[in-house]
Design a protein around this motif. Sequence first.
Motif, PDB file in Angstrom:
ATOM      1  N   GLU A  61     -24.120-116.627   1.412  1.00  0.00           N
ATOM      2  CA  GLU A  61     -24.013-116.850   0.051  1.00  0.00           C
ATOM      3  C   GLU A  61     -24.029-118.310  -0.184  1.00  0.00           C
ATOM      4  O   GLU A  61     -23.822-119.181   0.610  1.00  0.00           O
ATOM      5  N   GLU A  62     -24.554-118.545  -1.515  1.00  0.00           N
ATOM      6  CA  GLU A  62     -24.645-119.826  -2.103  1.00  0.00           C
ATOM      7  C   GLU A  62     -23.323-120.708  -1.762  1.00  0.00           C
ATOM      8  O   GLU A  62     -22.046-120.355  -1.912  1.00  0.00           O
ATOM      9  N   THR A  63     -23.491-121.861  -1.126  1.00  0.00           N
ATOM     10  CA  THR A  63     -22.111-122.687  -0.923  1.00  0.00           C
ATOM     11  C   THR A  63     -22.481-124.002  -1.035  1.00  0.00           C
ATOM     12  O   THR A  63     -23.362-124.525  -1.467  1.00  0.00           O
ATOM     13  N   LYS A  64     -21.679-124.967  -0.651  1.00  0.00           N
ATOM     14  CA  LYS A  64     -21.596-126.460  -0.872  1.00  0.00           C
ATOM     15  C   LYS A  64     -22.636-126.829   0.347  1.00  0.00           C
ATOM     16  O   LYS A  64     -22.225-126.801   1.384  1.00  0.00           O
ATOM     17  N   PHE A  65     -24.035-127.215  -0.037  1.00  0.00           N
ATOM     18  CA  PHE A  65     -24.910-127.808   0.842  1.00  0.00           C
ATOM     19  C   PHE A  65     -24.869-129.327   0.713  1.00  0.00           C
ATOM     20  O   PHE A  65     -25.333-129.962   1.682  1.00  0.00           O
ATOM     21  N   ASN A  66     -24.504-129.986  -0.324  1.00  0.00           N
ATOM     22  CA  ASN A  66     -24.605-131.276  -0.415  1.00  0.00           C
ATOM     23  C   ASN A  66     -23.237-131.817   0.065  1.00  0.00           C
ATOM     24  O   ASN A  66     -22.094-131.671  -0.299  1.00  0.00           O
ATOM     25  N   LEU A  67     -23.231-132.828   1.348  1.00  0.00           N
ATOM     26  CA  LEU A  67     -21.824-133.041   1.896  1.00  0.00           C
ATOM     27  C   LEU A  67     -21.730-134.582   1.857  1.00  0.00           C
ATOM     28  O   LEU A  67     -20.995-135.189   2.341  1.00  0.00           O
ATOM     29  N   ALA A  68     -22.429-135.135   0.826  1.00  0.00           N
ATOM     30  CA  ALA A  68     -22.640-136.631   0.487  1.00  0.00           C
ATOM     31  C   ALA A  68     -21.004-137.353   0.145  1.00  0.00           C
ATOM     32  O   ALA A  68     -20.872-138.452   0.562  1.00  0.00           O
ATOM     33  N   GLU A  69     -20.245-136.244  -0.425  1.00  0.00           N
ATOM     34  CA  GLU A  69     -19.039-136.965  -0.743  1.00  0.00           C
ATOM     35  C   GLU A  69     -17.682-136.928   0.194  1.00  0.00           C
ATOM     36  O   GLU A  69     -16.781-137.348   0.107  1.00  0.00           O
ATOM     37  N   TYR A  70     -18.076-136.332   1.513  1.00  0.00           N
ATOM     38  CA  TYR A  70     -17.279-136.438   2.562  1.00  0.00           C
ATOM     39  C   TYR A  70     -17.421-137.293   3.727  1.00  0.00           C
ATOM     40  O   TYR A  70     -18.443-137.834   3.980  1.00  0.00           O
ATOM     41  N   ASP A  71     -16.332-137.782   4.280  1.00  0.00           N
ATOM     42  CA  ASP A  71     -16.349-138.684   5.156  1.00  0.00           C
ATOM     43  C   ASP A  71     -16.472-138.076   6.536  1.00  0.00           C
ATOM     44  O   ASP A  71     -17.184-138.620   7.617  1.00  0.00           O
ATOM     45  N   LEU A  72     -16.104-137.171   6.786  1.00  0.00           N
ATOM     46  CA  LEU A  72     -16.120-136.211   7.873  1.00  0.00           C
ATOM     47  C   LEU A  72     -16.279-134.959   7.698  1.00  0.00           C
ATOM     48  O   LEU A  72     -15.762-134.230   6.575  1.00  0.00           O
ATOM     49  N   ILE A  73     -17.316-134.609   8.615  1.00  0.00           N
ATOM     50  CA  ILE A  73     -17.987-132.958   8.122  1.00  0.00           C
ATOM     51  C   ILE A  73     -17.651-132.138   9.494  1.00  0.00           C
ATOM     52  O   ILE A  73     -18.404-132.813  10.470  1.00  0.00           O
ATOM     53  N   CYS A  74     -16.937-131.082   9.564  1.00  0.00           N
ATOM     54  CA  CYS A  74     -17.038-130.373  10.502  1.00  0.00           C
ATOM     55  C   CYS A  74     -17.512-129.128  10.481  1.00  0.00           C
ATOM     56  O   CYS A  74     -17.448-128.456   9.512  1.00  0.00           O
ATOM     57  N   LEU A  75     -18.336-128.650  11.676  1.00  0.00           N
ATOM     58  CA  LEU A  75     -19.162-127.454  11.526  1.00  0.00           C
ATOM     59  C   LEU A  75     -18.820-126.625  12.880  1.00  0.00           C
ATOM     60  O   LEU A  75     -18.855-126.946  13.788  1.00  0.00           O
ATOM     61  N   GLY A  76     -18.352-125.473  12.352  1.00  0.00           N
ATOM     62  CA  GLY A  76     -17.884-124.588  13.585  1.00  0.00           C
ATOM     63  C   GLY A  76     -18.571-123.029  13.691  1.00  0.00           C
ATOM     64  O   GLY A  76     -18.956-122.553  12.493  1.00  0.00           O
ATOM     65  N   THR A  77     -18.741-122.777  14.950  1.00  0.00           N
ATOM     66  CA  THR A  77     -19.419-121.364  14.985  1.00  0.00           C
ATOM     67  C   THR A  77     -18.670-120.626  16.329  1.00  0.00           C
ATOM     68  O   THR A  77     -18.147-121.279  17.103  1.00  0.00           O
ATOM     69  N   PRO A  78     -19.012-119.304  16.292  1.00  0.00           N
ATOM     70  CA  PRO A  78     -18.829-118.483  17.656  1.00  0.00           C
ATOM     71  C   PRO A  78     -20.012-118.954  18.346  1.00  0.00           C
ATOM     72  O   PRO A  78     -21.221-118.900  17.822  1.00  0.00           O
ATOM     73  N   VAL A  79     -19.909-118.971  19.697  1.00  0.00           N
ATOM     74  CA  VAL A  79     -21.068-118.909  20.594  1.00  0.00           C
ATOM     75  C   VAL A  79     -21.696-117.638  20.787  1.00  0.00           C
ATOM     76  O   VAL A  79     -20.848-116.597  21.036  1.00  0.00           O
ATOM     77  N   TRP A  80     -22.857-117.323  20.164  1.00  0.00           N
ATOM     78  CA  TRP A  80     -23.563-116.013  20.228  1.00  0.00           C
ATOM     79  C   TRP A  80     -24.648-116.234  21.236  1.00  0.00           C
ATOM     80  O   TRP A  80     -25.621-116.877  20.793  1.00  0.00           O
ATOM     81  N   ALA A  81     -24.842-115.533  22.188  1.00  0.00           N
ATOM     82  CA  ALA A  81     -25.995-115.638  23.301  1.00  0.00           C
ATOM     83  C   ALA A  81     -26.372-116.931  23.243  1.00  0.00           C
ATOM     84  O   ALA A  81     -27.461-117.520  23.116  1.00  0.00           O
ATOM     85  N   PHE A  82     -25.222-117.920  23.707  1.00  0.00           N
ATOM     86  CA  PHE A  82     -25.962-119.235  23.770  1.00  0.00           C
ATOM     87  C   PHE A  82     -26.070-120.158  22.843  1.00  0.00           C
ATOM     88  O   PHE A  82     -26.528-121.334  23.024  1.00  0.00           O
ATOM     89  N   GLY A  83     -25.784-119.523  21.717  1.00  0.00           N
ATOM     90  CA  GLY A  83     -26.418-120.191  20.475  1.00  0.00           C
ATOM     91  C   GLY A  83     -25.433-120.203  19.044  1.00  0.00           C
ATOM     92  O   GLY A  83     -24.536-119.503  19.716  1.00  0.00           O
ATOM     93  N   PRO A  84     -25.716-120.935  18.347  1.00  0.00           N
ATOM     94  CA  PRO A  84     -24.875-120.554  16.924  1.00  0.00           C
ATOM     95  C   PRO A  84     -25.209-119.242  16.228  1.00  0.00           C
ATOM     96  O   PRO A  84     -26.331-118.698  16.534  1.00  0.00           O
ATOM     97  N   ALA A  85     -24.291-118.786  15.362  1.00  0.00           N
ATOM     98  CA  ALA A  85     -24.614-117.589  14.948  1.00  0.00           C
ATOM     99  C   ALA A  85     -25.598-117.875  13.819  1.00  0.00           C
ATOM    100  O   ALA A  85     -25.669-119.152  13.130  1.00  0.00           O
ATOM    101  N   PRO A  86     -26.415-116.830  13.322  1.00  0.00           N
ATOM    102  CA  PRO A  86     -27.361-116.924  12.393  1.00  0.00           C
ATOM    103  C   PRO A  86     -27.150-117.860  11.131  1.00  0.00           C
ATOM    104  O   PRO A  86     -27.665-118.649  10.545  1.00  0.00           O
ATOM    105  N   ALA A  87     -25.969-117.481  10.448  1.00  0.00           N
ATOM    106  CA  ALA A  87     -25.325-117.950   9.365  1.00  0.00           C
ATOM    107  C   ALA A  87     -25.184-119.609   9.736  1.00  0.00           C
ATOM    108  O   ALA A  87     -25.471-120.361   8.499  1.00  0.00           O
TER     109      ALA A  87
END
Length: 159
Positions: A61-87
């Motif tokens: 789903e369309e979301t915020k892709f431009n992160l320029a306005e933030y000081d700290l960016i946190c990216l989280g995922t469940p581990v799926w088969a040793f990697g991140p989820a497709p999303a």
Amino acid sequence: MKSIIIYYSFGGNTQKVAELLNTYLKDKGQSELIRLKDLKEPQGFFTQARKALMHSKTVIEETKFNLAEYDLICLGTPVWAFGPAPAVNTYLDKCFGLEEKEVVLFSTYGSGSGNTRCLNFMQQALRNKKVNGFRRFSVQQIKTNNADFILTRIKKIGL
Ligand SMILES: Cc1cc2nc3c(=O)[nH]c(=O)nc-3n(C[C@H](O)[C@H](O)[C@H](O)COP(=O)(O)O)c2cc1C
């Protein structure tokens, strides 16, 4: 400090960690929370695992892709088969504005096999985005209801 947390969660574990992190960071300034929505969300363990194993991307789903306005960016995922989820693979590819930013990568996992590989993969996926520095933490799924434990993990990386 202005923070943003972007995460994907299928079963809710990663969401719990993301929400706690959001509450924690709000105490230090501003924080926004965004849950990625996979518009072609794979159903069933084997389909999910196969797609993750191939490091597949998807349509989110369309979301915020431009992160320029933030000081700290946190990216989280469940581990799926040793990697991140497709999303998350899709988001890592499409996000921009990370130059000179601090990035926190976090995951939740079951047994833990492939967790380091998953975080390494995420870090590698951002290699061309000129990030200033990475910090990482992970929470095993059985600990995702344990707020004290999660807060310890968050503080341990200096947040
Ligand atoms: C398709 C699939 C693959 C998984 N692969 C791994 C894995 O390789 N290593 C691991 O430790 N846990 C694995 N798990 C467990 C999840 O990482 C764990 O349950 C996680 O907390 C789920 O997060 P969520 O509730 O936010 O979706 C897998 C779970 C699923 C559904």
